[in-house]
Design a protein around this motif. Structure first.
Motif, PDB file in Angstrom:
ATOM      1  N   MET A   2      53.762 -10.804  -1.761  1.00  0.00           N
ATOM      2  CA  MET A   2      53.314  -9.454  -1.427  1.00  0.00           C
ATOM      3  C   MET A   2      54.315  -8.377  -1.833  1.00  0.00           C
ATOM      4  O   MET A   2      53.963  -7.195  -1.873  1.00  0.00           O
ATOM      5  N   GLY A  53      51.615  -6.105  -3.052  1.00  0.00           N
ATOM      6  CA  GLY A  53      51.360  -4.971  -2.171  1.00  0.00           C
ATOM      7  C   GLY A  53      51.425  -3.638  -2.885  1.00  0.00           C
ATOM      8  O   GLY A  53      50.453  -2.859  -2.869  1.00  0.00           O
ATOM      9  N   GLY A  68      53.096 -13.243  -7.412  1.00  0.00           N
ATOM     10  CA  GLY A  68      52.226 -12.229  -6.833  1.00  0.00           C
ATOM     11  C   GLY A  68      51.612 -11.337  -7.892  1.00  0.00           C
ATOM     12  O   GLY A  68      50.418 -11.018  -7.839  1.00  0.00           O
ATOM     13  N   VAL A  84      46.531 -12.354  -1.563  1.00  0.00           N
ATOM     14  CA  VAL A  84      46.293 -12.399  -0.117  1.00  0.00           C
ATOM     15  C   VAL A  84      45.931 -13.815   0.315  1.00  0.00           C
ATOM     16  O   VAL A  84      46.373 -14.295   1.363  1.00  0.00           O
ATOM     17  N   GLN A  93      49.123 -15.791   0.421  1.00  0.00           N
ATOM     18  CA  GLN A  93      49.903 -15.465   1.602  1.00  0.00           C
ATOM     19  C   GLN A  93      49.350 -16.180   2.834  1.00  0.00           C
ATOM     20  O   GLN A  93      50.105 -16.700   3.660  1.00  0.00           O
TER      21      GLN A  93
END
Length: 407
Positions: free
Chosen positions: A34, A38, A165, A177, A180
């Motif tokens: 992330m 992110g 990622g 996601v 994760q």
């Protein structure tokens, strides 16, 4: 294979350490994915640098709101059960975010709220996790134990995680996601296997305010740990500012694009691996204060060189050197704190320390976003350099006292 595992997690550190280090590493793979995914997700939804920087701040805000309370909880309840509960909450938040992305209803607000909720769960989980190492490992072995954790953090969190990622994001926005979520589920399995020594909770009825006050008072009275906490707070403001706009820097200044952001963090991770593996020999040869001084000089120079260069190769080398110092500094500061703080107040003192660390990142990310919005990315980098140089000059003579706090 057995020799490699013995090097990574020596048998003398105990089976509990092996379960704990695997949990740390798996959690850091989730976080590493992330780190890149992110900001890329936010950047795909908005071009506003302030909102992108706000995404870096959102997971840190819960530390400001709940950080001190998390330390009280860690000292009052079963720490293993607390870690299990918080990671199950994280798993639920990730599942909802993944569903929102898969159904194409995700928005900037949705992402920021999810990051805030994940940060809240991580606040309680990370505070508790920081208290477990001294419960499982002897004081004399804390340095090597923390260095081994740092090897995994740098290898998985920043070397493997960000490129993975970014690659998963390119394949499909939902895949980071999903990854994760799988990692968090594996963390739950490792924590479930931990067996911790019993810890006597505070006797009698005690107010939340009193327990928080005890943790703050202990840190305030201990000069070396207090200065260490202030150092982390201030240097994280300058670091947080630079890191919050690194995804923009990689594109605008270096022309590397989205995958380049993961590449830059990977360079820092390679340096971190070198620093973590070299920690044992360095600890035997040099004083801790010398290691801390050199490390902070390197961190200060990092901001300035990044502000000056537009060459990707230079930026990668500089971030590699930064990774070396970050690994050595992180191992040293954690070990000093764990050696100095008694077990019965580890949660509360750790929460005060981590609150300062996270608050610095929040303030830094917000400042970085504002400076980048009005003065460009270079303004943020020059702020990081000037601020770090000033702080280093003020604490230079105190670093030997910090380094020997746990002796």
């Amino acid at each position: 294979m057995g020799r490699i595992w013995e090097f990574i997690a020596p048998a003398r550190l105990g089976p509990g350490f092996r379960h704990l280090v695997l949990a740390f590493w798996t959690a850091n793979l989730a976080d590493g994915v992330m780190i890149a995914a992110g900001p890329l997700l936010l950047a795909s939804l908005t071009s506003d640098p302030f909102l992108i920087a706000l995404g870096a701040a959102a997971p840190r805000v819960p530390w400001v709101l709940f950080g001190l309370y998390s330390g009280v909880v860690a000292d009052r309840v079963d720490r293993r059960l607390l870690m299990l509960g918080t990671n199950l909450v994280r798993l639920g938040v990730v599942a909802v975010l993944g569903a929102a992305i898969a159904t194409d209803v995700v928005s900037v607000t949705w992402v920021l709220v999810s990051l805030f909720l994940l940060g809240t769960a991580e606040c309680f989980s990370d505070t508790t996790a920081s208290t477990l190492m001294p419960m499982l490992v002897e004081k004399k072995d804390l340095g090597i134990a923390n260095a081994r954790v740092m090897v995994g953090v740098m290898t998985i969190n920043q070397l493997a995680g960000p490129p993975l990622g970014a690659a998963l994001f390119v394949a499909g926005t939902v895949w980071p996601v999903v990854a994760q979520g799988v990692c968090i589920a594996l963390v739950v399995l490792q924590v479930a296997r931990l067996r911790l020594p019993s810890l006597v909770p505070p006797a009698g009825e005690r107010s939340l305010f009193r327990d928080v006050a005890d943790g703050v008072a202990w840190l305030a009275r201990h000069a070396a740990v207090r200065t260490l906490a202030l150092t982390i707070l201030t240097f994280n403001i300058t670091f947080g500012a630079t890191w919050s706009v690194l995804v923009v820097y990689a594109d605008d200044r270096l022309g590397l694009g989205g995958f380049g952001f993961g590449l830059l963090t990977a360079c820092a991770a390679v340096g971190g691996i070198v620093g973590a593996l070299a920690y044992g020999p360095l600890e035997r040869r040099f004083s801790l204060s010398a290691m801390m001084r050199v490390g902070l000089v390197v961190e200060t120079a990092t901001h300035g060189i990044l502000a000056l260069t537009t060459w990707p190769a230079v930026a990668m080398l500089v971030l590699g050197a930064f990774g070396v110092q970050a690994s050595i500094w992180g191992t040293t500061s954690t070990t000093v704190r764990q050696r100095a703080v008694p077990a019965h107040v580890q949660g509360r003192v750790t929460s005060v320390y981590l609150l300062g660390m996270q608050a610095g990142l929040v303030v830094g990310a917000l400042l970085g976003g504002v400076l980048a919005q009005y003065g460009g990315v270079r303004a943020t980098l020059w702020f990081g350099f000037a601020g770090s140089a000033l702080i280093l000059a003020l604490i230079w003579r105190q670093l030997p006292h910090i380094a020997h706090a746990g002796e």
